[in-house]
Design a protein around this motif. Structure first.
Motif, mmCIF file in Angstrom:
data_model
loop_
_atom_site.group_PDB
_atom_site.id
_atom_site.type_symbol
_atom_site.label_atom_id
_atom_site.label_comp_id
_atom_site.label_asym_id
_atom_site.label_seq_id
_atom_site.Cartn_x
_atom_site.Cartn_y
_atom_site.Cartn_z
ATOM 1 N N GLY A 17 39.229 49.007 35.621
ATOM 2 C CA GLY A 17 39.259 48.055 34.524
ATOM 3 C C GLY A 17 38.577 46.738 34.884
ATOM 4 O O GLY A 17 37.732 46.248 34.123
ATOM 5 N N PRO A 18 38.920 46.144 36.040
ATOM 6 C CA PRO A 18 38.253 44.898 36.442
ATOM 7 C C PRO A 18 36.738 45.033 36.608
ATOM 8 O O PRO A 18 36.000 44.081 36.332
ATOM 9 C CB PRO A 18 38.930 44.567 37.775
ATOM 10 C CG PRO A 18 40.306 45.140 37.649
ATOM 11 C CD PRO A 18 40.105 46.420 36.891
ATOM 12 N N THR A 19 36.258 46.190 37.040
ATOM 13 C CA THR A 19 34.811 46.403 37.151
ATOM 14 C C THR A 19 34.172 46.378 35.763
ATOM 15 O O THR A 19 33.105 45.783 35.566
ATOM 16 C CB THR A 19 34.497 47.734 37.854
ATOM 17 O OG1 THR A 19 35.131 47.748 39.138
ATOM 18 C CG2 THR A 19 33.004 47.933 38.039
ATOM 19 N N ALA A 20 34.831 47.011 34.807
ATOM 20 C CA ALA A 20 34.338 46.981 33.428
ATOM 21 C C ALA A 20 34.370 45.560 32.875
ATOM 22 O O ALA A 20 33.441 45.144 32.169
ATOM 23 C CB ALA A 20 35.184 47.915 32.551
ATOM 24 N N GLU A 21 35.422 44.814 33.186
ATOM 25 C CA GLU A 21 35.518 43.432 32.720
ATOM 26 C C GLU A 21 34.371 42.586 33.294
ATOM 27 O O GLU A 21 33.801 41.741 32.588
ATOM 28 C CB GLU A 21 36.859 42.836 33.137
ATOM 29 C CG GLU A 21 38.055 43.427 32.391
ATOM 30 C CD GLU A 21 39.387 42.980 32.981
ATOM 31 O OE1 GLU A 21 39.369 42.149 33.917
ATOM 32 O OE2 GLU A 21 40.421 43.472 32.515
ATOM 33 N N ALA A 22 34.040 42.837 34.570
ATOM 34 C CA ALA A 22 32.923 42.101 35.195
ATOM 35 C C ALA A 22 31.601 42.452 34.518
ATOM 36 O O ALA A 22 30.736 41.585 34.314
ATOM 37 C CB ALA A 22 32.862 42.415 36.684
ATOM 38 N N LEU A 23 31.450 43.719 34.148
ATOM 39 C CA LEU A 23 30.227 44.146 33.452
ATOM 40 C C LEU A 23 30.144 43.502 32.070
ATOM 41 O O LEU A 23 29.086 43.000 31.665
ATOM 42 C CB LEU A 23 30.197 45.672 33.337
ATOM 43 C CG LEU A 23 29.038 46.272 32.544
ATOM 44 C CD1 LEU A 23 27.685 45.830 33.084
ATOM 45 C CD2 LEU A 23 29.137 47.801 32.529
ATOM 46 N N ILE A 24 31.260 43.487 31.354
ATOM 47 C CA ILE A 24 31.280 42.863 30.033
ATOM 48 C C ILE A 24 30.936 41.379 30.130
ATOM 49 O O ILE A 24 30.158 40.849 29.330
ATOM 50 C CB ILE A 24 32.655 43.073 29.369
ATOM 51 C CG1 ILE A 24 32.831 44.550 28.987
ATOM 52 C CG2 ILE A 24 32.809 42.193 28.126
ATOM 53 C CD1 ILE A 24 34.254 44.930 28.615
ATOM 54 N N ALA A 25 31.515 40.712 31.124
ATOM 55 C CA ALA A 25 31.231 39.277 31.323
ATOM 56 C C ALA A 25 29.743 39.053 31.561
ATOM 57 O O ALA A 25 29.158 38.098 31.027
ATOM 58 C CB ALA A 25 32.043 38.743 32.486
ATOM 59 N N MET A 26 29.123 39.948 32.327
ATOM 60 C CA MET A 26 27.692 39.818 32.580
ATOM 61 C C MET A 26 26.883 40.036 31.303
ATOM 62 O O MET A 26 25.930 39.305 31.019
ATOM 63 C CB MET A 26 27.261 40.809 33.666
ATOM 64 C CG MET A 26 25.815 40.648 34.092
ATOM 65 S SD MET A 26 25.310 41.777 35.426
ATOM 66 C CE MET A 26 26.221 41.085 36.825
#
Length: 223
Positions: free
Chosen positions: A210-219
């Protein structure tokens, strides 16, 4: 999202495949932010699911949500073939784990070319747990993808703790280091850990999905 088509392990009758929580956690992060998610795999169709990931102790809220989501279940059952997709049609790519990617995605020229395409078009590439194995073939084509880059992925210590070391052809941590990557991990095994270096985002383990996806979304949102 690119998922594995591989289920066989070495020296055992047990099977592997996609770790379902590493698919569902990011999937709903993307869906809830109104991103359209397209799923592909090397062989297309239904990917194998690691039976271990369906056990009660590994079930997440997103797993339960998925079981009641006919749209998502149909999408995962009917993945596109990887050679049918092009980076030009998407904003980013995400590779979930499970031990399957260590076999097929790690050696897939089609997947490697896709990763190179995304990065050359200045689009982010994210992967979690054993998903970063897909970067190995891409880095054979373009060494700068991993050389000197801060990355993470399922660690040697975690591999020993899940008793899968003897069923794998190599360990991901060692391979990433061999390719020149600057490997980092959490202080404690199975703690969430994400590394971002340029357009590359990697997560260490299932809790990091989930946090990896959140980092991708933020980017993506900053773009």
């Amino acid at each position: 999202m690119v998922v594995t088509s591989h289920k066989e392990l070495l020296n055992t009758d047990s099977t592997t495949g996609l770790w379902i929580g590493e698919f569902t956690d990011p999937y709903y992060e993307f869906r809830d932010k109104n991103y359209t998610v397209v799923i592909a795999s090397p062989q297309g169709g239904q990917p194998p699911i690691d039976p271990m990931s369906k056990l009660t102790e590994h079930v997440t809220g997103s797993n339960r949500r998925f079981m009641d989501d006919d749209f998502a279940k149909h999408a995962l059952k009917h993945t596109l073939k990887l050679d049918e997709v092009s980076a030009a049609d998407f904003d980013a790519v995400f590779y979930p784990g499970g031990h399957g990617p260590m076999f097929d995605l790690a050696s897939s020229t089609t997947s490697a070319k896709l990763i190179v395409e995304f990065l050359s078009q200045h689009k982010p590439v994210a992967a979690v747990c054993h998903g970063p194995a897909a970067l190995l073939k891409a880095a054979e084509m373009e060494p700068s993808i991993l050389k000197g880059k801060k990355v993470t992925g399922f660690s040697n210590a975690e591999e020993k703790l899940v008793f899968r070391s003897d069923t794998m052809p190599y360990t991901l941590e060692d391979k990433l280091k061999e390719m020149g990557a600057e490997y980092h991990m959490a202080l404690l095994p199975f703690s969430s850990h994400v590394e971002t270096d340029g357009l590359l985002i990697t997560g260490q383990n299932p809790l990091s999905a989930g946090p990896t996806a959140e980092a991708l979304i933020a980017m993506l949102e900053t773009k």
